[in-house]
Design a protein around this motif. Structure first.
Motif, mmCIF file in Angstrom:
data_model
loop_
_atom_site.group_PDB
_atom_site.id
_atom_site.type_symbol
_atom_site.label_atom_id
_atom_site.label_comp_id
_atom_site.label_asym_id
_atom_site.label_seq_id
_atom_site.Cartn_x
_atom_site.Cartn_y
_atom_site.Cartn_z
ATOM 1 N N THR A 1 0.839 -1.191 0.000
ATOM 2 C CA THR A 1 0.000 0.000 0.000
ATOM 3 C C THR A 1 0.875 1.241 0.000
ATOM 4 O O THR A 1 1.970 1.248 0.578
ATOM 5 N N VAL A 2 0.364 2.293 -0.638
ATOM 6 C CA VAL A 2 1.087 3.562 -0.701
ATOM 7 C C VAL A 2 0.099 4.723 -0.698
ATOM 8 O O VAL A 2 -1.009 4.601 -1.216
ATOM 9 N N GLY B 1 9.157 13.833 -5.161
ATOM 10 C CA GLY B 1 7.815 13.460 -4.731
ATOM 11 C C GLY B 1 7.662 13.248 -3.245
ATOM 12 O O GLY B 1 6.618 12.764 -2.792
ATOM 13 N N ILE B 2 8.682 13.593 -2.454
ATOM 14 C CA ILE B 2 8.660 13.385 -1.005
ATOM 15 C C ILE B 2 8.350 14.707 -0.303
ATOM 16 O O ILE B 2 8.967 15.737 -0.584
ATOM 17 N N ASP C 1 2.280 8.442 -7.970
ATOM 18 C CA ASP C 1 1.291 8.606 -9.026
ATOM 19 C C ASP C 1 1.097 7.259 -9.708
ATOM 20 O O ASP C 1 1.832 6.297 -9.452
ATOM 21 N N ARG C 2 0.079 7.154 -10.561
ATOM 22 C CA ARG C 2 -0.225 5.860 -11.167
ATOM 23 C C ARG C 2 0.904 5.391 -12.074
ATOM 24 O O ARG C 2 1.145 4.189 -12.222
ATOM 25 N N TRP D 1 -3.482 3.511 -2.252
ATOM 26 C CA TRP D 1 -3.740 2.404 -3.151
ATOM 27 C C TRP D 1 -3.238 1.127 -2.496
ATOM 28 O O TRP D 1 -2.170 1.119 -1.876
ATOM 29 N N ARG D 2 -4.013 0.052 -2.646
ATOM 30 C CA ARG D 2 -3.546 -1.284 -2.293
ATOM 31 C C ARG D 2 -3.271 -2.017 -3.602
ATOM 32 O O ARG D 2 -4.161 -2.203 -4.416
ATOM 33 N N VAL D 3 -2.017 -2.377 -3.784
ATOM 34 C CA VAL D 3 -1.574 -2.968 -5.046
ATOM 35 C C VAL D 3 -1.250 -4.440 -4.829
ATOM 36 O O VAL D 3 -0.541 -4.797 -3.878
#
Length: 224
Positions: free
Chosen positions: A156-157, A174-175, A187-188, A216-218
């Motif tokens: 997850t992120v 991005g941090i 991002d996607r 998101w859970r990937v």
């Protein structure tokens, strides 16, 4: 945005110390109940006949202990020795110590496991800590190395629709640091890039916490 690797390295050192202090000051800070992603992951791992689980960034162990109670052999890693000590104490109290092993490990280093040695890997918000994009790619490469063919990776992120994205102090790549904790917001395109060479099974959007955090859970599978 360009960033100074030296600045990121300093941020990473500060974050490690921050987590050590946080676990010491707030033992069992996330409680005993497993996260919703861990409950889902256990169901997926069972459905795929997994027997052992590697958890990255296990902290004080609420999810690792859930996996152990579900009958998996669990290898739990974290860069906080304090958090892992709390995990071991809880495992003994819950009667699952025989199914849990721990190792202090920084995920910027190679995983301390041989290739194709584990059925499943789980990481709840570990990949979106203060790691550069290159370091995240290297880590996912290591996860692929240690998974057996057909093995499952659930992570997850927090992502770029999260309320804290671009809030707080920018650390580059991005941090952003907010409230003392640094987060790499995905991002996607990054999710898709990390799935290259894998089978991407699911990208599930969900919310967690009071803000709420948006994640998101990937779920992705190592191809044979």
């Amino acid at each position: 945005m360009q960033h100074d690797p030296g600045d990121l390295a300093a941020t990473q050192k500060e974050q490690r110390e921050q987590w050590q202090r946080t676990y010491a000051m707030h033992p069992g800070m996330y409680g005993e109940r497993p996260s919703a992603p861990a409950v889902h992951a256990a169901e997926v791992f069972h459905a795929r006949a997994a027997e052992d689980v590697l958890e990255l960034g296990a902290g004080h162990g609420r999810d690792a202990l859930h996996f152990a109670r579900q009958g998996f052999a669990v290898r739990a890693t974290d860069f906080s020795a304090t958090g892992l000590r709390q995990l071991r104490e809880a495992a003994r109290a819950q009667g699952v110590a025989a199914r849990v092993t721990t190792a202090v490990h920084d995920v910027r280093d190679p995983l301390p496991l041989p290739g194709a040695s584990v059925d499943a890997v789980f990481a709840h918000m570990l990949l979106c800590m203060a790691l550069s994009t290159d370091e995240i790619h290297a880590l996912v490469g290591e996860v692929r190395r240690v998974l057996r063919p057909g093995g499952t990776f659930v992570y997850t992120v927090r992502h770029t629709q999260d309320a804290h994205f671009r809030a707080g102090t920018p650390r580059g790549d991005g941090i952003f640091e907010h409230g003392g904790f640094a987060v790499h917001f995905f991002d996607r395109a990054l999710v898709d890039a990390l799935a290259e060479g894998w089978r991407l099974d699911e990208v599930h959007a969900f919310e967690e916490g009071e803000l709420p955090r948006r994640l998101w859970r990937v779920t992705q599978t190592r191809r044979p």
